[in-house]
Enzyme design. Sequence first.
Site, PDB file in Angstrom:
ATOM      1  CD  GLU A 139      37.962  -0.420  36.992  1.00 22.91           C
ATOM      2  OE1 GLU A 139      38.195  -0.726  35.820  1.00 22.91           O
ATOM      3  OE2 GLU A 139      37.101   0.407  37.333  1.00 22.91           O
ATOM      4  CG  ASN A 182      39.852   2.226  43.569  1.00 24.60           C
ATOM      5  OD1 ASN A 182      39.185   2.336  44.601  1.00 24.60           O
ATOM      6  ND2 ASN A 182      39.540   2.873  42.444  1.00 24.60           N
ATOM      7  CG  HIS A 218      31.111   3.473  40.030  1.00 27.01           C
ATOM      8  ND1 HIS A 218      30.979   4.845  39.938  1.00 27.01           N
ATOM      9  CD2 HIS A 218      32.430   3.219  39.916  1.00 27.01           C
ATOM     10  CE1 HIS A 218      32.175   5.384  39.756  1.00 27.01           C
ATOM     11  NE2 HIS A 218      33.075   4.420  39.743  1.00 27.01           N
ATOM     12  CD  GLU A 248      36.476   5.160  40.870  1.00 25.40           C
ATOM     13  OE1 GLU A 248      35.655   4.873  39.975  1.00 25.40           O
ATOM     14  OE2 GLU A 248      37.684   4.897  40.796  1.00 25.40           O
ATOM     15  CG  ASP A 250      28.535   7.029  40.472  1.00 24.52           C
ATOM     16  OD1 ASP A 250      28.482   5.784  40.607  1.00 24.52           O
ATOM     17  OD2 ASP A 250      29.128   7.580  39.523  1.00 24.52           O
TER      18      ASP A 250
HETATM   19  C1  XIL Z   1      35.731   7.272  34.301  1.00 19.35           C
HETATM   20  C2  XIL Z   1      35.559   8.776  34.099  1.00 19.35           C
HETATM   21  O1  XIL Z   1      34.620   9.253  35.015  1.00 19.35           O
HETATM   22  C3  XIL Z   1      35.139   9.061  32.690  1.00 19.35           C
HETATM   23  O2  XIL Z   1      35.151  10.462  32.449  1.00 19.35           O
HETATM   24  C4  XIL Z   1      36.061   8.374  31.694  1.00 19.35           C
HETATM   25  O3  XIL Z   1      35.570   8.546  30.389  1.00 19.35           O
HETATM   26  C5  XIL Z   1      36.195   6.891  32.002  1.00 19.35           C
HETATM   27  O4  XIL Z   1      36.606   6.729  33.342  1.00 19.35           O
HETATM   28  N1  XIL Z   1      36.300   3.369  37.532  1.00 19.35           N
HETATM   29  C6  XIL Z   1      37.396   4.180  37.640  1.00 19.35           C
HETATM   30  C7  XIL Z   1      37.351   5.547  37.095  1.00 19.35           C
HETATM   31  O5  XIL Z   1      38.364   3.799  38.313  1.00 19.35           O
HETATM   32  O6  XIL Z   1      38.616   5.984  36.661  1.00 19.35           O
HETATM   33  C8  XIL Z   1      36.363   5.676  35.970  1.00 19.35           C
HETATM   34  O7  XIL Z   1      36.273   7.039  35.583  1.00 19.35           O
HETATM   35  C9  XIL Z   1      35.022   5.129  36.407  1.00 19.35           C
HETATM   36  C10 XIL Z   1      35.125   3.675  36.767  1.00 19.35           C
END
Ligand code: XIL
Length: 363
Positions: A139, A182, A218, A248, A250
């Site tokens: 990020e 990422n 996401h 990641e 979802d």
């Molecule tokens: C999130 C986790 O899922 C949570 O449990 C935590 O509280 C915060 O982080 N992008 C990322 C991940 O790269 O590491 C994050 O994970 C979600 C967003």
Amino acid sequence: MFIAAAAVFAQESLRDEAAKYGLLVGTAAGRAQLYSKNFCAVTAKNFSSLTPENELKMDYVARKQGAYNVKNPDTIIAWAEEHGIKVRGHTLVWHKAVPGWLQRSGWSKEQVHQFLKEYITTLVGMYKGRLYAWDVVNEAFEDNGRLREHSSFFQKTCGTEYIEKAFIWAHEAEPEARLFINDYDVEMMNPKSNGLYALVEKLLAQGVPIHGVGIQAHVTEEGALSFQALLANVRRFIDLGFEVQFTELDVRIKLATEEKLAHQAQIYRDFFRIALSLDKVTAITTWGTSDRDSWIPSAFPGYATALLFDALYAPKPAYDAVLDVLKAGPEKKLNFLFPGSGGTSLMLSRAMSALDYEFIPVN
Ligand code: XIL
């Protein structure tokens, strides 16, 4: 309980279907989930890659200055290995999860670089030969495609140099691991993914050891995900020479209905079609196994049911859709929509303007 257990045993396996074509199917989990028998059964059966959800983040590992807190990541990694699941490291440098003591340190650029070098060398070295990939930088960008000048401790203290250094140190510590940058909201062509594209192109030209682009993915069920735009965006990174992973995934839903769950399944289908059909997309990870453990309800109030399995670990319509895609196998035509690598940008820019996306050429 009985229903959930029955569902577990009735299921076919995502990982076995995907393995026929060399694709890893991943999930994310913390230490706590390993206490759940359902989690362990469903995960071991369906997933071939696992990302520790929080346990390899800096504020976890380096909570105390000078100490490495790795008991829980050790446990998660050992569990994965016992079940033939490969492990992705997440994440070395991020604007979030910066330990309080480091933020308050008042350190200069040189001191922060020195710490980062030691941290990356130690942590990556500790798991040498065991983690197949690392999200080295997470990020790094603002939504407008500029690097985070205000919101990142590392960017503010060290400037952009921390990015290339982090990759170089990670590569020195473990030359075998695939090293990723990422980010989120980079599924399609937009200012942020354009910024990412420009950066990775530059890093590659400089000879920085960076191998992959991680697209977090996401997304929302009601959002306008375009299959063609996703495909075109993934293709441009591949055409540059990168490996791509969805890291990641979802698909969060506001007030689930049958219709919305069916649409969610369609979105999952799109991601898996691309992952399966493009050779250079090497893994697709959903951010958790079941809706019981997902980060979504607390991170996005009002949203839930974002994953492939419901809170009782029963497969959802999205699971069936994904299984269908994997059983059908790769679609050759997806590799050839934008032929050739030379001239691809022009082809993309045409395709994109047709789709109403702005394509900002790099340079
Ligand atoms: C999130 C986790 O899922 C949570 O449990 C935590 O509280 C915060 O982080 N992008 C990322 C991940 O790269 O590491 C994050 O994970 C979600 C967003």
